[in-house]
Design a protein around this motif. Structure first.
Motif, mmCIF file in Angstrom:
data_model
loop_
_atom_site.group_PDB
_atom_site.id
_atom_site.type_symbol
_atom_site.label_atom_id
_atom_site.label_comp_id
_atom_site.label_asym_id
_atom_site.label_seq_id
_atom_site.Cartn_x
_atom_site.Cartn_y
_atom_site.Cartn_z
ATOM 1 N N ILE A 189 0.813 -1.217 0.000
ATOM 2 C CA ILE A 189 0.000 0.000 0.000
ATOM 3 C C ILE A 189 0.850 1.272 0.000
ATOM 4 O O ILE A 189 0.341 2.363 -0.279
ATOM 5 N N LEU A 190 2.148 1.145 0.257
ATOM 6 C CA LEU A 190 3.011 2.315 0.378
ATOM 7 C C LEU A 190 3.033 3.196 -0.880
ATOM 8 O O LEU A 190 2.987 4.434 -0.750
ATOM 9 N N PRO A 191 3.082 2.638 -2.090
ATOM 10 C CA PRO A 191 3.044 3.530 -3.261
ATOM 11 C C PRO A 191 1.788 4.391 -3.316
ATOM 12 O O PRO A 191 1.843 5.549 -3.746
ATOM 13 N N LEU A 192 0.664 3.844 -2.874
ATOM 14 C CA LEU A 192 -0.566 4.620 -2.846
ATOM 15 C C LEU A 192 -0.480 5.718 -1.787
ATOM 16 O O LEU A 192 -0.911 6.853 -2.016
ATOM 17 N N ILE A 193 0.082 5.385 -0.627
ATOM 18 C CA ILE A 193 0.289 6.401 0.409
ATOM 19 C C ILE A 193 1.149 7.535 -0.142
ATOM 20 O O ILE A 193 0.829 8.722 0.013
ATOM 21 N N LYS A 194 2.235 7.177 -0.812
ATOM 22 C CA LYS A 194 3.150 8.192 -1.341
ATOM 23 C C LYS A 194 2.498 9.026 -2.430
ATOM 24 O O LYS A 194 2.834 10.211 -2.595
ATOM 25 N N SER A 195 1.552 8.450 -3.155
ATOM 26 C CA SER A 195 0.903 9.201 -4.238
ATOM 27 C C SER A 195 0.127 10.396 -3.709
ATOM 28 O O SER A 195 -0.092 11.375 -4.429
ATOM 29 N N LEU A 196 -0.286 10.345 -2.433
ATOM 30 C CA LEU A 196 -1.050 11.448 -1.851
ATOM 31 C C LEU A 196 -0.166 12.641 -1.495
ATOM 32 O O LEU A 196 -0.687 13.707 -1.148
ATOM 33 N N SER A 197 1.149 12.489 -1.585
ATOM 34 C CA SER A 197 2.052 13.593 -1.247
ATOM 35 C C SER A 197 2.194 14.591 -2.389
ATOM 36 O O SER A 197 2.966 15.547 -2.286
ATOM 37 N N VAL A 198 1.422 14.412 -3.451
ATOM 38 C CA VAL A 198 1.501 15.307 -4.602
ATOM 39 C C VAL A 198 1.093 16.728 -4.242
ATOM 40 O O VAL A 198 1.526 17.687 -4.897
ATOM 41 N N ASP A 199 0.275 16.891 -3.220
ATOM 42 C CA ASP A 199 -0.176 18.227 -2.821
ATOM 43 C C ASP A 199 -0.612 18.187 -1.363
ATOM 44 O O ASP A 199 -0.495 17.167 -0.683
ATOM 45 N N ILE A 200 -1.151 19.288 -0.888
ATOM 46 C CA ILE A 200 -1.472 19.466 0.531
ATOM 47 C C ILE A 200 -2.740 18.703 0.902
ATOM 48 O O ILE A 200 -3.746 18.777 0.196
ATOM 49 N N ASN A 201 -2.681 17.963 2.016
ATOM 50 C CA ASN A 201 -3.872 17.310 2.550
ATOM 51 C C ASN A 201 -4.895 18.386 2.944
ATOM 52 O O ASN A 201 -4.532 19.389 3.540
ATOM 53 N N PRO A 202 -6.182 18.177 2.600
ATOM 54 C CA PRO A 202 -6.835 16.964 2.103
ATOM 55 C C PRO A 202 -7.112 16.941 0.603
ATOM 56 O O PRO A 202 -7.932 16.139 0.148
ATOM 57 N N MET A 203 -6.446 17.800 -0.168
ATOM 58 C CA MET A 203 -6.764 17.864 -1.596
ATOM 59 C C MET A 203 -6.570 16.523 -2.310
ATOM 60 O O MET A 203 -7.456 16.076 -3.053
ATOM 61 N N PRO A 204 -5.445 15.806 -2.108
ATOM 62 C CA PRO A 204 -5.265 14.532 -2.821
ATOM 63 C C PRO A 204 -6.267 13.455 -2.402
ATOM 64 O O PRO A 204 -6.831 12.764 -3.258
ATOM 65 N N ILE A 205 -6.504 13.298 -1.084
ATOM 66 C CA ILE A 205 -7.450 12.259 -0.665
ATOM 67 C C ILE A 205 -8.857 12.630 -1.101
ATOM 68 O O ILE A 205 -9.661 11.754 -1.443
ATOM 69 N N LYS A 206 -9.180 13.900 -1.140
ATOM 70 C CA LYS A 206 -10.504 14.325 -1.600
ATOM 71 C C LYS A 206 -10.697 13.917 -3.058
ATOM 72 O O LYS A 206 -11.782 13.484 -3.464
ATOM 73 N N ALA A 207 -9.641 14.038 -3.866
ATOM 74 C CA ALA A 207 -9.731 13.629 -5.268
ATOM 75 C C ALA A 207 -9.964 12.125 -5.384
ATOM 76 O O ALA A 207 -10.765 11.668 -6.209
ATOM 77 N N LEU A 208 -9.278 11.344 -4.534
ATOM 78 C CA LEU A 208 -9.450 9.894 -4.594
ATOM 79 C C LEU A 208 -10.829 9.482 -4.081
ATOM 80 O O LEU A 208 -11.489 8.619 -4.683
ATOM 81 N N VAL A 209 -11.281 10.089 -2.995
ATOM 82 C CA VAL A 209 -12.613 9.778 -2.479
ATOM 83 C C VAL A 209 -13.681 10.141 -3.505
ATOM 84 O O VAL A 209 -14.668 9.414 -3.684
ATOM 85 N N ASN A 210 -13.468 11.244 -4.213
ATOM 86 C CA ASN A 210 -14.363 11.612 -5.299
ATOM 87 C C ASN A 210 -14.384 10.535 -6.380
ATOM 88 O O ASN A 210 -15.447 10.148 -6.878
#
Length: 292
Positions: free
Chosen positions: A237-258
């Protein structure tokens, strides 16, 4: 003292539609997270864009969480600010709304001393009477709760846990050494959960678990019996965790949840939605992780 939870909890996102909270989608997401095995929900936090919510919205999100949970997991309301009176007011209203516990961040901008932290947290904890999770996130507040300060705070019967987002395993070691064994410490960093568990941490309050709840709980559960296997699951799961570092939380997780249908790709200013070229790698990492 029984911990509020052990294992994986989530700092849940808040869905918006045309700048209004989408409660129907939120409740759908809450039910998904609980059914997938998460042990607690943290509402109105950084990931939930709590600082941009109105008081009515914050209270309604607590009530919606409680309605859907129906006692299945604790609902913990983030009520801390950099103002003691405001934090107390938010906390008392969260209690009135039915929250099972509250979480209090260290004051930011108008920072205080360690003595000030003790007075700040103690006043709120004593007045509210709910279990309190302290939140130590120096990357956002530019101050920390020293281990010796935690020892003093842990004497309060209402202050029962810490969300540790320092990413510092030496800090965890000192806390575990000094604090009573029944004081729970949860990781606030998804990318550090294995060393955190190895250091005696009681679980994680996760961002990515908004999209992968079952997997985060599985890592914790597996670690209790087979740490080597848990490390394998974490590496997956680590590559997915690292993919969220592209920008400031919660913008990346919001995109994935969307992408998964639990929110529209909408945040409140000063946050802005991700550009398409930033969103695509997150979605790709998710589908690779899921083997899709």
């Amino acid at each position: 003292m029984t911990p509020l939870f052990k294992g994986a909890a989530v700092a849940i996102t808040t869905p918006f539609s045309h700048d209004e909270v989408d409660y129907a989608t939120f409740e759908k997401h809450v039910n998904f997270l609980i059914e997938e095995g998460l042990q607690a929900l943290f509402v109105n936090g950084t990931t939930g864009e709590g600082s941009t919510l109105t008081e009515e919205e914050r209270l309604n999100l607590i009530r919606s969480s409680l309605k859907v949970s129906n006692g299945r997991v604790p609902i913990i309301a983030n009520t801390g600010t950099n103002d003691t009176k405001a934090s107390l007011s938010h906390s008392l209203k969260a209690k009135e709304a039915g929250a099972d516990a509250i979480m209090l961040i260290t004051p930011y901008y108008n920072k205080t001393s360690q003595r000030g932290l003790i007075k700040h947290f103690t006043l709120i904890a004593d007045a509210v009477g709910l279990p309190v999770v302290l939140y130590n996130v120096p990357s956002r507040t530019n101050m920390t709760i020293e281990p010796e300060t935690l020892v003093e705070l842990a004497k309060n019967p209402h202050i029962v846990a810490l969300k540790d987002a320092t990413g510092d395993m030496e800090y965890l070691r000192q806390c575990k050494e000094l604090l009573p064994s029944d004081f729970a410490i949860y990781s606030g960093n998804d990318d550090a959960i294995i060393p955190f568990f190895e250091g005696g941490g009681d679980g994680v309050i996760s961002v990515l678990a908004n999209a992968t709840p079952k997997e985060f709980q599985e890592i914790y559960t597996t670690f209790q019996e087979n740490p080597a296997k848990a490390k394998e699951l974490f590496e997956q799961i680590l590559p997915l965790i690292k993919s969220l570092s592209v920008d400031i939380n919660p913008m990346p997780i919001k995109a994935l949840v969307n992408h998964l249908g639990y929110a529209k790709d909408e945040v409140r200013l000063p946050l802005v939605e991700l550009e398409d070229d930033a969103r695509a790698p997150i979605e790709q990492a998710y589908h690779v992780f899921k083997g899709e």
